[in-house]
Design a protein around this motif. Structure first.
Motif, PDB file in Angstrom:
ATOM      1  N   MET B 282      24.896  39.901  33.997  1.00 43.35           N
ATOM      2  CA  MET B 282      26.306  40.003  33.629  1.00 43.35           C
ATOM      3  C   MET B 282      26.339  39.836  32.112  1.00 43.35           C
ATOM      4  O   MET B 282      25.845  38.837  31.590  1.00 43.35           O
ATOM      5  CB  MET B 282      27.128  38.934  34.337  1.00 43.35           C
ATOM      6  N   ALA B 286      31.763  35.858  33.426  1.00 49.00           N
ATOM      7  CA  ALA B 286      32.196  36.136  34.796  1.00 49.00           C
ATOM      8  C   ALA B 286      33.066  37.383  34.876  1.00 49.00           C
ATOM      9  O   ALA B 286      33.327  37.895  35.960  1.00 49.00           O
ATOM     10  CB  ALA B 286      32.965  34.937  35.350  1.00 49.00           C
ATOM     11  N   SER B 287      33.515  37.882  33.727  1.00 49.44           N
ATOM     12  CA  SER B 287      34.388  39.056  33.692  1.00 49.44           C
ATOM     13  C   SER B 287      33.615  40.368  33.677  1.00 49.44           C
ATOM     14  O   SER B 287      34.192  41.419  33.427  1.00 49.44           O
ATOM     15  CB  SER B 287      35.271  39.012  32.446  1.00 49.44           C
ATOM     16  N   SER B 288      32.306  40.295  33.903  1.00 47.08           N
ATOM     17  CA  SER B 288      31.483  41.500  33.778  1.00 47.08           C
ATOM     18  C   SER B 288      31.281  42.178  35.112  1.00 47.08           C
ATOM     19  O   SER B 288      31.319  41.540  36.153  1.00 47.08           O
ATOM     20  CB  SER B 288      30.071  41.149  33.320  1.00 47.08           C
ATOM     21  N   SER B 289      30.977  43.473  35.020  1.00 41.68           N
ATOM     22  CA  SER B 289      30.408  44.085  36.206  1.00 41.68           C
ATOM     23  C   SER B 289      28.933  43.711  36.240  1.00 41.68           C
ATOM     24  O   SER B 289      28.346  43.288  35.239  1.00 41.68           O
ATOM     25  CB  SER B 289      30.628  45.592  36.208  1.00 41.68           C
ATOM     26  N   LEU B 290      28.343  43.862  37.406  1.00 40.12           N
ATOM     27  CA  LEU B 290      26.943  43.476  37.596  1.00 40.12           C
ATOM     28  C   LEU B 290      26.041  44.651  37.251  1.00 40.12           C
ATOM     29  O   LEU B 290      26.158  45.728  37.838  1.00 40.12           O
ATOM     30  CB  LEU B 290      26.736  43.037  39.043  1.00 40.12           C
ATOM     31  N   ALA B 312      28.692  48.803  32.222  1.00 41.01           N
ATOM     32  CA  ALA B 312      29.270  47.484  31.929  1.00 41.01           C
ATOM     33  C   ALA B 312      29.790  47.479  30.494  1.00 41.01           C
ATOM     34  O   ALA B 312      29.749  48.501  29.809  1.00 41.01           O
ATOM     35  CB  ALA B 312      28.230  46.392  32.120  1.00 41.01           C
ATOM     36  N   THR B 335      32.632  33.935  41.313  1.00 41.01           N
ATOM     37  CA  THR B 335      33.571  34.508  40.339  1.00 41.01           C
ATOM     38  C   THR B 335      34.983  34.555  40.926  1.00 41.01           C
ATOM     39  O   THR B 335      35.950  34.285  40.227  1.00 41.01           O
ATOM     40  CB  THR B 335      33.171  35.931  39.877  1.00 41.01           C
ATOM     41  N   GLU B 398      35.828  43.307  38.417  1.00 45.97           N
ATOM     42  CA  GLU B 398      34.602  43.921  37.866  1.00 45.97           C
ATOM     43  C   GLU B 398      33.372  43.620  38.725  1.00 45.97           C
ATOM     44  O   GLU B 398      32.651  44.510  39.141  1.00 45.97           O
ATOM     45  CB  GLU B 398      34.346  43.422  36.437  1.00 45.97           C
ATOM     46  N   ALA B 399      33.149  42.338  38.968  1.00 46.69           N
ATOM     47  CA  ALA B 399      31.951  41.948  39.714  1.00 46.69           C
ATOM     48  C   ALA B 399      32.045  42.413  41.166  1.00 46.69           C
ATOM     49  O   ALA B 399      31.042  42.770  41.779  1.00 46.69           O
ATOM     50  CB  ALA B 399      31.752  40.437  39.651  1.00 46.69           C
ATOM     51  N   SER B 402      31.536  46.473  41.360  1.00 43.36           N
ATOM     52  CA  SER B 402      30.173  46.842  40.955  1.00 43.36           C
ATOM     53  C   SER B 402      29.151  46.185  41.869  1.00 43.36           C
ATOM     54  O   SER B 402      28.137  46.791  42.212  1.00 43.36           O
ATOM     55  CB  SER B 402      29.916  46.445  39.500  1.00 43.36           C
TER      56      SER B 402
END
Ligand SMILES: Cc1cc2nc3c(=O)[nH]c(=O)nc-3n(C[C@H](O)[C@H](O)[C@H](O)COP(=O)(O)O)c2cc1C
Ligand code: SF4
Ligand code: FES
Lengths: 165, 422
Positions: B282, B286-290, B312, B335, B398-399, B402
């Motif tokens: 990430m 925690a705001s990311s896509s994987l 991402a 998340t 996002e997470a 993804s």
């Protein structure tokens, strides 16, 4: 009465903001009241609303919105373990579980002597130093980083003794 | 590899948090030079030419943002965003603890550039000790004539104040932050108008992240040409990567933008513990896509233009490393608990959607769900998309989307376990 007790501090806080924007001081005044009594009372809220020229309900809504204000007396020492994703990837959940086991309580509970409450909280910007927790007590907040269960139990004992003395 | 620190200079210079030491190393020369010898607009133009982009997550060009300030409406304000609450982010804290004067000089230069006479630093409540130190450092600057009235005998005056938040992730969002500063609930405003036209107390305001501001003194001292020689063409300068999760050496690493994930994780971070394999990354907390951590991803430069190639965003560059001991449904469980705790409830898709996603992931996590629940989770996520007042709602999915798409087998395995038990 915080207004009299902390007159000088209140003046410094109010001076940070434009004279017609006193309301900005609400957060700092709530911290002041909480430091004084351990939690924010109804009386504090009324007093703060009078200082700022807003309603007590508005002050109460601020207390409710933010997690660091408390309107109830709780365990004197709040151990807040971060078990958010990055810390959990470094064993924070196991740490929290063992710590609770050792103190004989569950997350969210207070020890029978009413002194220690264990809570799980979100990221505290110390993810590289997990397991970690912050302690919230009458003295404010402090961080304890790179902890083990035994070092954490020592911290708890020290705080307990401090509180007893 | 960079051999000179630009942001984390306290790692090379002992006692850099002492004003005297900071000044011995060129501190406040940029500010003095700007205030006595440069037009405010020259400062803005230099920062614009440097290519500096916001380090708080959105990556917006900093100098360009400053040019949006409405000069018909006064006073102007600078607000430093020191709320630092994105899970996996711990860089602003190190800057403010170790190199506070460079940050404060950055605030002062920004204030000069937009002609603000008041600047505020909004810190998350847990940073109260940092705020107390900053208060003291600001006093020292006033005593030294570097802040206050008629600085360097010019007409420019500036005061800086700290303001403590009280535990709400959302207050890092710039308009929620401004509401919070005004003594209201920390909920986002409708945008536009944006803060450079309607900010604090409705006045033109520049909001910048701590790390962004800490770059500014160097840009003014050494110039935009020097700055653009670091990093890539579109992502200039150094960046602090907060590295966390399953790595041997988590911590902050200051590296040029464009450094690969591989270099950060394996050279600087010492690789994955216990001989395990890296599985996912990430890049923005925690705001990311994987990101699937395959060879291509590991060789991807961490800059604003390249990270989208692996699906991402670079965001705040808070790199969380996940290894093959971890099942992705558990990552989503973590998340979603975070976002359900932090959603302010102002708009229905975010409030209700995250609530439902959390319930479904709880069931999946407790082995009580089937594949159709995974599909439902995915559907709810897509229903939230594009319907929220602020970016928190978007961050929360996002997470989820993804993770289900890219690590489907983890969810299939989880669902299969359940059907075989049932
Ligand atoms: C939910 C949410 C949380 C945010 N948290 C932070 C934060 O903690 N710190 C920060 O600098 N920016 C944060 N941001 C980004 C700010 O809204 C804003 O883009 C930033 O402060 C602008 O400064 P920059 O251009 O220097 O990055 C957040 C945004 C959102 C939507
Ligand atoms: S998207 Fe979520 S956090 Fe943002 S305003 Fe709406 S309810 Fe609040
Ligand atoms: S996740 Fe625990 S401090 Fe960041």
């Amino acid at each position: 009465m915080i207004a009299e007790k902390y007159a000088a501090e209140i003046e410094i806080i109010l001076a940070k903001y434009p004279p017609d924007q006193k309301r900005s001081a609400v957060m700092a005044l709530l911290y002041l009241a909480q430091r004084d009594g351990g939690y924010v009372t109804k009386g504090d809220m009324v007093e703060i609303s009078e200082i700022l020229g807003i309603t007590p309900t508005e002050v109460a809504s601020i207390v409710g919105f933010y997690t660091l204000y408390h309107d109830q007396p709780e365990g004197v020492i709040r151990i807040q373990v971060c078990n958010d994703l990055p810390c959990a990837l470094r064993g924070a959940d196991e740490f929290l579980e063992k710590l609770c086991e050792n103190l004989g309580i569950q997350v969210g509970e207070t020890t029978p002597d009413g002194l220690v409450t264990i809570e799980a909280v979100m990221c505290l910007a110390a993810c590289d130093k997990a397991p970690m927790f912050q302690v919230q007590s009458a003295d404010g907040l402090s961080y304890y980083e790179d902890q083990t269960v035994s070092s954490a139990l020592e911290v708890v004992e020290t705080l307990r003794k401090q509180d007893a003395s | 590899m960079m051999n000179e620190f630009i942001l984390l200079r306290h790692r090379q210079i002992p006692d850099l948090d002492q004003l005297e030491v900071y000044r011995q190393h060129g501190g406040f020369e940029a500010f003095q030079n700007a205030v006595t010898a440069m037009n405010p607009n020259d400062v803005t133009q230099e920062v614009k030419a440097s290519g500096l982009r916001g380090r708080g997550g959105a990556g917006f060009p900093t100098g360009l943002k400053w040019t949006f300030i409405d000069n018909e409406n006064w006073p102007h304000y600078v607000v430093a965003n020191a709320d630092e609450s994105e899970p996996g982010t711990f860089k602003d804290r190190e800057i403010m603890e170790g190199n506070p004067f460079q940050f404060l000089e950055g605030v002062a230069l920004t204030a000069y550039a937009i002609q603000a006479t008041e600047a505020y630093i909004y810190l998350r409540g847990e940073f109260w000790q940092i705020a107390a130190s900053l208060d003291q450092q600001i006093e020292e600057l006033e005593a030294a004539g570097l802040l206050g009235e008629k600085i360097f005998d010019t007409d420019f005056s500036l005061r800086i104040f700290t303001h403590l938040g009280a535990g709400a992730y959302l207050c890092g969002e710039e308009t929620a932050l401004l509401e919070s500063m005004e003594g209201k609930l920390g909920q986002p405003r409708l945008r536009p108008p944006f803060p450079p036209s309607y900010g604090l107390y409705g006045k033109p305001t520049v909001v910048n992240n701590v790390e962004t501001l800490t770059n500014v003194p160097y840009i003014i001292t050494r110039g935009a040409d020097w700055y653009t020689s670091i990093g890539t063409e579109k992502s200039t300068g150094p960046k602090i990567f907060s590295l966390s999760g399953r790595v041997n050496k988590p911590g902050n690493y200051e590296l040029p933008l464009g450094t690969t994930f591989r270099e950060l994780i394996f050279e600087h971070g010492g690789g994955i513990p216990d001989g395990r394999e890296i599985k996912a990354i990430m890049a923005a907390g925690a705001s990311s896509s994987l990101i699937i951590a395959n060879e291509e991803a590991l060789d991807t430069p961490m800059d604003y233009e390249s990270v989208p190639n692996v699906g991402a965003d670079l965001g705040s560059a808070s790199v969380i490393v996940i290894d093959d001991t971890v099942s992705i449904d558990w990552v989503l469980y973590k998340t979603l608990h975070f976002f359900s705790h932090e959603s302010c409830g102002k708009c229905t898709p975010c409030r209700e959607g995250i609530y439902w996603m959390r319930h479904i992931i709880d069931r999946i996590h407790q082995d009580e769900a089937s594949w159709s629940d995974v599909e439902l989770l995915n559907e709810v996520a897509y229903q939230i998309k594009g319907k929220c007042l602020c970016a928190l709602g978007e961050f929360a999915i996002e997470a989820v989307t993804s993770g289900i798409e890219r690590f489907e087998s983890d969810f299939r395995a989880k669902a299969a376990e359940i059907s075989s038990e049932g």
